[in-house]
Design a protein around this motif. Structure first.
Motif, PDB file in Angstrom:
ATOM      1  N   LEU A  19     -11.089  -4.916   8.807  1.00  0.00           N
ATOM      2  CA  LEU A  19     -10.775  -4.861   7.385  1.00  0.00           C
ATOM      3  C   LEU A  19     -11.109  -3.495   6.805  1.00  0.00           C
ATOM      4  CD1 LEU A  19     -11.957  -8.352   6.084  1.00  0.00           C
ATOM      5  CD2 LEU A  19      -9.630  -7.475   6.150  1.00  0.00           C
ATOM      6  N   GLY A  20     -12.212  -2.928   7.280  1.00  0.00           N
ATOM      7  CA  GLY A  20     -12.593  -1.610   6.785  1.00  0.00           C
ATOM      8  C   GLY A  20     -11.566  -0.554   7.144  1.00  0.00           C
ATOM      9  N   ALA A  21     -11.061  -0.610   8.374  1.00  0.00           N
ATOM     10  CA  ALA A  21     -10.036   0.349   8.788  1.00  0.00           C
ATOM     11  C   ALA A  21      -8.754   0.148   7.994  1.00  0.00           C
ATOM     12  CB  ALA A  21      -9.766   0.199  10.284  1.00  0.00           C
ATOM     13  N   ALA A  22      -8.382  -1.122   7.765  1.00  0.00           N
ATOM     14  CA  ALA A  22      -7.177  -1.401   6.989  1.00  0.00           C
ATOM     15  C   ALA A  22      -7.329  -0.899   5.557  1.00  0.00           C
ATOM     16  CB  ALA A  22      -6.893  -2.903   6.997  1.00  0.00           C
ATOM     17  N   ARG A  23      -8.512  -1.115   4.976  1.00  0.00           N
ATOM     18  CA  ARG A  23      -8.750  -0.657   3.603  1.00  0.00           C
ATOM     19  C   ARG A  23      -8.693   0.870   3.522  1.00  0.00           C
ATOM     20  NH1 ARG A  23     -12.641  -3.596   2.905  1.00  0.00           N
ATOM     21  NH2 ARG A  23     -11.575  -5.238   1.744  1.00  0.00           N
ATOM     22  N   ALA A  24      -9.253   1.538   4.528  1.00  0.00           N
ATOM     23  CA  ALA A  24      -9.221   3.002   4.539  1.00  0.00           C
ATOM     24  C   ALA A  24      -7.788   3.515   4.636  1.00  0.00           C
ATOM     25  CB  ALA A  24     -10.061   3.525   5.697  1.00  0.00           C
ATOM     26  N   LEU A  25      -6.977   2.866   5.464  1.00  0.00           N
ATOM     27  CA  LEU A  25      -5.578   3.275   5.597  1.00  0.00           C
ATOM     28  C   LEU A  25      -4.805   3.025   4.303  1.00  0.00           C
ATOM     29  CD1 LEU A  25      -4.866   2.002   9.208  1.00  0.00           C
ATOM     30  CD2 LEU A  25      -4.685   4.373   8.436  1.00  0.00           C
ATOM     31  N   ALA A  26      -5.102   1.909   3.634  1.00  0.00           N
ATOM     32  CA  ALA A  26      -4.433   1.619   2.366  1.00  0.00           C
ATOM     33  C   ALA A  26      -4.770   2.683   1.327  1.00  0.00           C
ATOM     34  CB  ALA A  26      -4.840   0.235   1.865  1.00  0.00           C
ATOM     35  N   ARG A  27      -6.035   3.082   1.272  1.00  0.00           N
ATOM     36  CA  ARG A  27      -6.429   4.130   0.325  1.00  0.00           C
ATOM     37  C   ARG A  27      -5.783   5.463   0.683  1.00  0.00           C
ATOM     38  NH1 ARG A  27     -12.811   2.255   0.175  1.00  0.00           N
ATOM     39  NH2 ARG A  27     -12.491   0.476  -1.248  1.00  0.00           N
ATOM     40  N   ALA A  29      -2.927   5.797   2.129  1.00  0.00           N
ATOM     41  CA  ALA A  29      -1.521   5.687   1.733  1.00  0.00           C
ATOM     42  C   ALA A  29      -1.350   6.020   0.260  1.00  0.00           C
ATOM     43  CB  ALA A  29      -1.006   4.279   2.027  1.00  0.00           C
ATOM     44  N   LEU A  30      -2.262   5.507  -0.583  1.00  0.00           N
ATOM     45  CA  LEU A  30      -2.174   5.798  -2.014  1.00  0.00           C
ATOM     46  C   LEU A  30      -2.452   7.268  -2.298  1.00  0.00           C
ATOM     47  CD1 LEU A  30      -3.884   2.627  -3.526  1.00  0.00           C
ATOM     48  CD2 LEU A  30      -1.460   3.067  -3.127  1.00  0.00           C
ATOM     49  N   LEU A  31      -3.354   7.869  -1.530  1.00  0.00           N
ATOM     50  CA  LEU A  31      -3.607   9.302  -1.688  1.00  0.00           C
ATOM     51  C   LEU A  31      -2.369  10.119  -1.322  1.00  0.00           C
ATOM     52  CD1 LEU A  31      -7.249   9.717  -0.300  1.00  0.00           C
ATOM     53  CD2 LEU A  31      -6.472  10.035  -2.663  1.00  0.00           C
ATOM     54  N   ALA A 116       0.549   2.800   5.098  1.00  0.00           N
ATOM     55  CA  ALA A 116       0.663   1.465   4.510  1.00  0.00           C
ATOM     56  C   ALA A 116       1.033   0.435   5.570  1.00  0.00           C
ATOM     57  CB  ALA A 116       1.698   1.483   3.389  1.00  0.00           C
ATOM     58  N   ARG A 117       1.991   0.778   6.436  1.00  0.00           N
ATOM     59  CA  ARG A 117       2.378  -0.156   7.499  1.00  0.00           C
ATOM     60  C   ARG A 117       1.202  -0.415   8.441  1.00  0.00           C
ATOM     61  NH1 ARG A 117       7.779  -1.019   7.277  1.00  0.00           N
ATOM     62  NH2 ARG A 117       9.123   0.646   6.499  1.00  0.00           N
ATOM     63  N   SER A 118       0.474   0.634   8.789  1.00  0.00           N
ATOM     64  CA  SER A 118      -0.672   0.466   9.686  1.00  0.00           C
ATOM     65  C   SER A 118      -1.752  -0.388   9.043  1.00  0.00           C
ATOM     66  CB  SER A 118      -1.237   1.836  10.066  1.00  0.00           C
ATOM     67  OG  SER A 118      -0.297   2.591  10.797  1.00  0.00           O
ATOM     68  N   ALA A 119      -1.961  -0.204   7.739  1.00  0.00           N
ATOM     69  CA  ALA A 119      -2.974  -0.991   7.037  1.00  0.00           C
ATOM     70  C   ALA A 119      -2.623  -2.472   7.058  1.00  0.00           C
ATOM     71  CB  ALA A 119      -3.109  -0.497   5.599  1.00  0.00           C
ATOM     72  N   TRP A 435       3.889  -2.981  -1.442  1.00  0.00           N
ATOM     73  CA  TRP A 435       2.939  -2.069  -2.081  1.00  0.00           C
ATOM     74  C   TRP A 435       1.917  -2.805  -2.933  1.00  0.00           C
ATOM     75  CZ3 TRP A 435       2.095   2.507  -0.342  1.00  0.00           C
ATOM     76  CH2 TRP A 435       3.113   3.202   0.312  1.00  0.00           C
ATOM     77  N   TYR A 436       2.270  -3.969  -3.449  1.00  0.00           N
ATOM     78  CA  TYR A 436       1.298  -4.743  -4.226  1.00  0.00           C
ATOM     79  C   TYR A 436       0.117  -5.136  -3.343  1.00  0.00           C
ATOM     80  CZ  TYR A 436      -0.727  -8.580  -6.913  1.00  0.00           C
ATOM     81  OH  TYR A 436      -1.597  -9.405  -7.580  1.00  0.00           O
ATOM     82  N   ARG A 437       0.414  -5.564  -2.117  1.00  0.00           N
ATOM     83  CA  ARG A 437      -0.660  -5.923  -1.187  1.00  0.00           C
ATOM     84  C   ARG A 437      -1.468  -4.700  -0.782  1.00  0.00           C
ATOM     85  NH1 ARG A 437       0.846  -8.721   3.935  1.00  0.00           N
ATOM     86  NH2 ARG A 437      -1.410  -9.007   4.002  1.00  0.00           N
ATOM     87  N   VAL A 438      -0.788  -3.564  -0.624  1.00  0.00           N
ATOM     88  CA  VAL A 438      -1.496  -2.336  -0.258  1.00  0.00           C
ATOM     89  C   VAL A 438      -2.487  -1.947  -1.355  1.00  0.00           C
ATOM     90  CG1 VAL A 438      -1.221   0.132   0.208  1.00  0.00           C
ATOM     91  CG2 VAL A 438       0.372  -1.509   1.215  1.00  0.00           C
ATOM     92  N   ILE A 439      -2.061  -2.035  -2.614  1.00  0.00           N
ATOM     93  CA  ILE A 439      -2.945  -1.686  -3.734  1.00  0.00           C
ATOM     94  C   ILE A 439      -4.128  -2.645  -3.797  1.00  0.00           C
ATOM     95  CG2 ILE A 439      -3.081  -1.552  -6.252  1.00  0.00           C
ATOM     96  CD1 ILE A 439      -0.159  -0.600  -6.210  1.00  0.00           C
ATOM     97  N   ARG A 440      -3.860  -3.937  -3.637  1.00  0.00           N
ATOM     98  CA  ARG A 440      -4.953  -4.910  -3.650  1.00  0.00           C
ATOM     99  C   ARG A 440      -5.940  -4.636  -2.526  1.00  0.00           C
ATOM    100  NH1 ARG A 440      -3.262 -10.964  -3.625  1.00  0.00           N
ATOM    101  NH2 ARG A 440      -5.518 -11.035  -3.343  1.00  0.00           N
ATOM    102  N   LEU A 441      -5.409  -4.324  -1.351  1.00  0.00           N
ATOM    103  CA  LEU A 441      -6.277  -4.049  -0.210  1.00  0.00           C
ATOM    104  C   LEU A 441      -7.132  -2.815  -0.455  1.00  0.00           C
ATOM    105  CD1 LEU A 441      -7.144  -4.537   2.734  1.00  0.00           C
ATOM    106  CD2 LEU A 441      -5.143  -3.213   3.453  1.00  0.00           C
TER     107      LEU A 441
END
Length: 464
Positions: A19-27, A29-31, A116-119, A435-441
């Motif tokens: 989960l930590g790796a997924a959250r880092a990838l999501a952040r 992606a937003l960056l 985002a896909r990786s997350a 992208w909604y899920r990516v932002i939540r993550l």
């Protein structure tokens, strides 16, 4: 990927490290998105030119529509617009000094999509279709088409190799218009304990129907042209010989089988534009020329039947094309079909396309799966209706004429498929980014979950 070679992504909480790796990838992606926006903002004072770039892309899509839906001078103008619009955008960016801004923004957006896909993928773990170990067949019968796939049966010596493994081979004599169904039924009557096909998807579907009817295992040898069904089974499409390993060291899958008005299909049943085109006898020898000749009348509604389709929950009015698939595709791609993650969901996939003009064509090009002209859903049954006495249908690539209403259903787990124990597997197909899920993550706080025991449902079982 497990031993089945096919995967499905099912969401799981997973360990906190995942989960930590997924959250880092999501952040990240937003960056990257922020970087793309910053690159665009760097072109302050040139917003109008940047807007013209988007307009150029829309014009290219509209030009492509005119090139397909019109004839003569209008087609020529459409083709020129489809080519010159993107070229004009590139020239505009180069002259205005924004080419570097565009490159940076595009690179940042591409990186954002990848992250985002990786997350989202890290939130899921693969589960393959259930397999079981089985004994080798004693009286396997393989039906082979010597001309399929440009003559792969002869090129790879499949007849001799199959016979060396104890199988009986029936080589189709295409000069006598053979009936694969009759040959398969005769083989069953003579004691066959496995039926297989080295040929196209259409022949595979017909013989698979006989195998399912008699409860016999079915086997696919990747000797066709596209090998669409084989691809989703995880077989090696580049090495037909490897498919024969299922005769000596195979495992068995239970997959669904589609049915259209009593005829089995393993991949798709297509209605509308494509189905009309493949009816033309010139299509096999001149696909592009035949399609370009017929598309204008089909796309603007001056030819072809007007269709409607009823699913379990929706009614689709006047679509130009309807693709019904044996299990849904990972992405809505009406042109290439894409890949199916599983073949045992017990549901049909439905992709319907309705493009009313250049504006909707541009929308489809820009928005893809989110365009209003594209409908995707799943259903246990699909009924296609028309006022015509018969309508063209392409079933696993075979051109048919069927009287409406045409009913498509699915038979869950009806087909036993024998595949090699060792095989490449079907590649994972990432769905469209949510992208909604990516932002939540990215912004949700980590949540701790109590570990619960799990059982691997994909453990291979033995056939006692």
């Amino acid at each position: 990927m497990n031993e089945t070679g096919t995967t499905r992504e099912t969401e799981t909480q997973g360990p906190e490290t995942g989960l930590g790796a997924a959250r880092a990838l999501a952040r990240l992606a937003l960056l990257c998105i922020a970087g793309a926006v910053a690159a665009v903002v760097a072109g302050t004072g040139h917003w109008f030119i940047l807007l013209l770039g988007l307009v150029g892309l829309a014009l290219a899509a509209a030009g492509l529509w005119w090139a397909l839906a019109r004839r003569g001078f209008a087609r020529l103008l459409g083709a020129l617009l489809a080519i010159t619009a993107p070229v004009g955008v590139l020239v505009l960016y180069a002259v205005s000094g924004l080419w570097l801004v565009a490159v940076i923004a595009l690179a940042a957006w591409t990186a954002a999509l990848g992250c985002a896909r990786s997350a989202l993928r890290r939130l899921r773990k693969p589960h393959g279709m259930h397999t079981r170990t089985v004994r080798a067949p004693r009286r396997a019968v393989l039906i082979m088409n010597p001309k399929s796939g440009g003559g792969k049966v002869g090129q790879y010596g499949l007849v001799e190799r199959a016979e060396a493994l104890g199988a009986r081979v029936i080589l189709l004599d295409l000069d006598t218009d053979p009936d694969p169904v009759a040959l398969a039924r005769q083989a069953v009557a003579e004691g066959a304990d496995l039926l297989g096909v080295a040929g196209g998807d259409g022949t595979q579907a017909l013989v698979a129907g006989v195998a399912a009817q008699h409860g016999l295992p079915f086997m696919v040898v990747t000797a066709g042209t596209r090998n669409h069904f084989a691809m989703d089974l995880g077989l090696d499409r580049d090495d037909p010989v490897s498919s024969l390993e299922a005769l000596s060291d195979g495992v068995e899958l239970r997959v669904d089988l589609g049915d259209i008005s009593g005829r089995p299909f393993v991949n798709t049943a297509s209605f509308g534009t494509y189905a009309h085109i493949v009816q033309n006898p010139d299509y096999r020898d001149a696909k592009a020329a035949t399609a370009l000749d017929q598309l204008p009348d089909l796309l603007v509604g001056e030819a072809g039947a007007t269709l409607s389709a009823r699913t379990d929950d929706e009614r689709l009015e006047a679509p130009q094309a309807v693709l019904v698939s044996n299990n849904p595709y990972a992405r809505a791609d009406p042109l290439t079909g894409g890949r199916r993650e599983r073949l045992d969901t017990g549901a049909l996939g439905v992709i319907a396309v309705r493009v009313g003009g250049a504006v909707q064509a541009a929308e489809l090009a820009l928005l893809g799966e989110r365009a209003s002209g594209l409908t995707t859903l799943t259903s246990r049954s699909v009924v296609v209706e028309s006022d015509e006495e018969v309508i063209p249908v392409a079933v696993d690539g075979e051109a048919l004429l069927l009287p409406p209403p045409v009913v498509c259903t699915i038979r869950p787990g009806a087909l036993r498929v024998r595949v090699p124990r060792e095989r490449p597997g079907a590649p994972y197909v990432a769905p469209a980014v949510d992208w909604y899920r990516v932002i939540r993550l990215a912004f949700d706080r980590p949540r701790h979950h109590r570990a619960t025991p799990t059982h691997d449902k994909d453990q291979e079982q033995s056939d006692d």
